[in-house]
Motif scaffolding. Structure first.
Motif, PDB file in Angstrom:
ATOM      1  N   VAL A  99       0.844  -1.194   0.000  1.00 50.71           N
ATOM      2  CA  VAL A  99       0.000   0.000   0.000  1.00 50.71           C
ATOM      3  C   VAL A  99       0.878   1.243   0.000  1.00 50.71           C
ATOM      4  O   VAL A  99       0.601   2.214  -0.701  1.00 50.71           O
ATOM      5  N   MET A 100       1.966   1.194   0.763  1.00 48.94           N
ATOM      6  CA  MET A 100       2.923   2.284   0.813  1.00 48.94           C
ATOM      7  C   MET A 100       4.170   1.891   0.025  1.00 48.94           C
ATOM      8  O   MET A 100       4.590   0.730   0.047  1.00 48.94           O
ATOM      9  N   PRO A 101       4.796   2.839  -0.669  1.00 49.69           N
ATOM     10  CA  PRO A 101       5.988   2.520  -1.476  1.00 49.69           C
ATOM     11  C   PRO A 101       7.095   1.840  -0.685  1.00 49.69           C
ATOM     12  O   PRO A 101       7.786   0.959  -1.211  1.00 49.69           O
ATOM     13  N   GLU A 102       7.268   2.225   0.575  1.00 52.83           N
ATOM     14  CA  GLU A 102       8.359   1.659   1.369  1.00 52.83           C
ATOM     15  C   GLU A 102       8.110   0.190   1.728  1.00 52.83           C
ATOM     16  O   GLU A 102       9.018  -0.503   2.213  1.00 52.83           O
ATOM     17  N   GLU A 162       7.044  -2.064  -0.558  1.00 50.55           N
ATOM     18  CA  GLU A 162       7.113  -2.833  -1.799  1.00 50.55           C
ATOM     19  C   GLU A 162       8.079  -4.006  -1.662  1.00 50.55           C
ATOM     20  O   GLU A 162       9.264  -3.837  -1.388  1.00 50.55           O
ATOM     21  N   GLY A 163       7.547  -5.223  -1.833  1.00 56.27           N
ATOM     22  CA  GLY A 163       8.366  -6.419  -1.822  1.00 56.27           C
ATOM     23  C   GLY A 163       8.922  -6.824  -0.479  1.00 56.27           C
ATOM     24  O   GLY A 163       9.772  -7.723  -0.404  1.00 56.27           O
ATOM     25  N   ARG A 164       8.450  -6.228   0.620  1.00 58.28           N
ATOM     26  CA  ARG A 164       9.036  -6.478   1.933  1.00 58.28           C
ATOM     27  C   ARG A 164       8.094  -7.156   2.921  1.00 58.28           C
ATOM     28  O   ARG A 164       8.551  -7.742   3.901  1.00 58.28           O
ATOM     29  N   LEU A 165       6.788  -7.075   2.708  1.00 57.68           N
ATOM     30  CA  LEU A 165       5.809  -7.572   3.675  1.00 57.68           C
ATOM     31  C   LEU A 165       5.281  -8.947   3.286  1.00 57.68           C
ATOM     32  O   LEU A 165       4.902  -9.176   2.132  1.00 57.68           O
ATOM     33  N   GLU A 204       2.647 -11.053  10.597  1.00 62.08           N
ATOM     34  CA  GLU A 204       3.310 -10.368   9.490  1.00 62.08           C
ATOM     35  C   GLU A 204       4.803 -10.312   9.747  1.00 62.08           C
ATOM     36  O   GLU A 204       5.250 -10.109  10.875  1.00 62.08           O
ATOM     37  N   VAL A 205       5.593 -10.519   8.681  1.00 58.83           N
ATOM     38  CA  VAL A 205       7.038 -10.308   8.778  1.00 58.83           C
ATOM     39  C   VAL A 205       7.439  -9.253   7.761  1.00 58.83           C
ATOM     40  O   VAL A 205       6.867  -9.160   6.681  1.00 58.83           O
ATOM     41  N   ARG A 206       8.427  -8.451   8.143  1.00 61.35           N
ATOM     42  CA  ARG A 206       8.926  -7.374   7.275  1.00 61.35           C
ATOM     43  C   ARG A 206      10.415  -7.597   7.038  1.00 61.35           C
ATOM     44  O   ARG A 206      11.190  -7.735   7.981  1.00 61.35           O
ATOM     45  N   LEU A 207      10.806  -7.628   5.782  1.00 65.16           N
ATOM     46  CA  LEU A 207      12.204  -7.823   5.428  1.00 65.16           C
ATOM     47  C   LEU A 207      12.922  -6.486   5.323  1.00 65.16           C
ATOM     48  O   LEU A 207      12.308  -5.466   4.989  1.00 65.16           O
ATOM     49  N   PRO A 208      14.233  -6.466   5.580  1.00 66.43           N
ATOM     50  CA  PRO A 208      15.000  -5.220   5.447  1.00 66.43           C
ATOM     51  C   PRO A 208      15.398  -4.926   4.008  1.00 66.43           C
ATOM     52  O   PRO A 208      16.121  -3.958   3.751  1.00 66.43           O
ATOM     53  N   PHE A 209      14.929  -5.746   3.064  1.00 69.30           N
ATOM     54  CA  PHE A 209      15.240  -5.560   1.648  1.00 69.30           C
ATOM     55  C   PHE A 209      14.054  -6.042   0.825  1.00 69.30           C
ATOM     56  O   PHE A 209      13.192  -6.783   1.315  1.00 69.30           O
ATOM     57  N   ILE A 210      13.989  -5.604  -0.428  1.00 68.58           N
ATOM     58  CA  ILE A 210      12.959  -6.079  -1.350  1.00 68.58           C
ATOM     59  C   ILE A 210      13.283  -7.515  -1.736  1.00 68.58           C
ATOM     60  O   ILE A 210      14.429  -7.849  -2.046  1.00 68.58           O
TER      61      ILE A 210
END
Length: 408
Positions: free
Chosen positions: A346-349, A351-354, A367-373
């Protein structure tokens, strides 16, 4: 074909595994904390419905520590990749990367040090014509699939060419290529069967020595995506049809499971389905979710992309294009049977991380969030608490990244 496991014993096994890997002693009881429902139908199919409430609390969330990445400019002999179409990791932690653009494979040590490159474009022994995938067997040998020729080129662990094996009939290239080694160590290859007026594809299974074992059907979407079509009169009683698929309808994907079964994802419905090798539905998993609005920029891109179709006389009913899109875009399985479902940003930041993470039974962990795309193609790999995948550097060049997963 490996026999399907009984649902009750399989469920017990993954429940025990879940408690070992995901429940901290004394933190919570998984069944009490989970807010979803799990029902067994008369057919034996298990239906899992998840709410938006995760099983994890904040303290249980996995963290990721990037350790190495390869493919970026290091001012040495290491290559800069053009198009990473496939990669694999051997038992020593060495990374083998297939660059589709260069049609060559690069080997990196477990510390990220470049070792060597092997293969090249060509038709001779050890050369490639549109190689689609590289997979490493238990002996450390690299198997390189050239589906257009239905051939596997096989190299020793150092990249020295050994031999070529023919598999099935020549076919069309598939990207991302869905074959390769499954979690049981069997090699799965897409094979083409020719009929009188058509051809079909199936997945042929082989053991480590490439001895045929059985054949399984490739899962297919049950709902066909709608498209705008236009029939052109070519004169002389001839005509041709052109089309443009209506965007934002979602996609259908499938992946191997550590149990020997298959998982599928229909993104529009956010539904995961576990199938036996013979196609029997074993488990159906869903999660409450909201669709993601289509932005004005995305609609502008669609209008530009459709211009070729309009210029050729095609009619576009813009009202049929959805103003929202699926909440998820792809998924993969890890070596413990967990399902990683990539979220639509939903937010650009984001993208490809959630990712939404589900346990092997289909319960929503969190939910997990990666430090990179992390790109979906080629499919990421998770082994022994290490995540491997394809990302991009600050210049947009593809890199293969390795990150340690820190679990509470």
């Amino acid at each position: 074909m490996a026999p399907s496991r009984a649902i009750n014993s399989w469920t017990l096994g993954v429940t025990v595994a879940f408690c070992i890997t995901c429940c901290r002693p004394g933190s919570f009881d998984a069944n009490e904390a989970w807010t979803g429902t799990m029902d067994t139908l008369a057919s034996g199919e298990i239906v899992v419905r998840n709410t938006e409430e995760p099983l994890w609390d904040e303290a249980d969330t996995w963290q990721f520590v990037e350790e190495i990445r390869v493919g970026t400019d290091t001012n040495d002999e290491a290559p800069i990749f053009g198009d990473v179409i496939s990669f694999d990791v051997d038992g020593q932690g060495r990374i083998f990367v297939l660059d589709f653009q260069a049609q060559e494979i690069s080997i990196f040590d477990s510390d990220g040090t470049f070792v060597r490159t092997f293969g090249s474009k060509g038709t001779g022994p050890g050369e490639f014509e549109q190689a689609l995938a590289v997979d490493i067997n238990e002996n450390g040998e690299a198997l390189v699939m050239q589906m257009l020729k239905a051939q596997l080129s096989i190299f020793d662990p150092t990249g020295r060419y050994l031999r070529t094996e023919s598999i099935g009939n020549p076919g069309v290239g598939i990207r991302p290529y869905p074959g390769g080694f499954d979690f049981a160590g069997r090699y799965n290859a897409v094979v083409v069967f020719f009929h009188e007026f058509s051809m079909t594809q199936a997945m042929a299974r082989f053991d480590q020595s490439l001895t045929p074992l059985d054949t399984i059907a490739i899962p297919e979407a049950t709902v066909e995506r709608e498209a705008f079509t236009h029939v052109r009169d070519l004169g002389g009683g001839r005509s041709s049809s052109i089309g443009e698929t209506i965007p934002f309808q979602g996609s259908f994907e499938w992946r191997f499971s550590p149990t020997g079964n298959l998982w599928t994802l229909t993104t529009k419905e956010y539904e995961l389905v576990e199938l036996s090798p013979v196609g029997q539905t074993l488990r159906r998993v869903s999660k409450e979710h909201d669709l993601v609005p289509v932005s004005e920029e995305e609609m502008a891109d669609v209008r530009e992309e459709f211009q070729w179709f309009i210029n050729l006389g095609g009619m576009v009913d813009w009202s049929r294009i959805p103003n929202s899109k699926p909440a998820v875009v792809s998924f993969f399985c890890d070596d413990e049977g967990n399902l990683w479902v990539k979220r639509e940003a939903v937010m650009p930041e984001d993208e490809g991380r959630l990712f939404d993470l589900f346990d092997p039974e289909g319960r929503y962990l969190g939910e997990v969030r990666l430090p990179f795309i992390l790109q979906s193609d080629p499919e990421p790999i998770v082994r022994d608490g290490i995540l491997y995948g394809v990302t991009t550097d600050e210049l947009g060049a593809p890199n293969v990244v390795r990150a340690r997963i820190e679990k509470p």
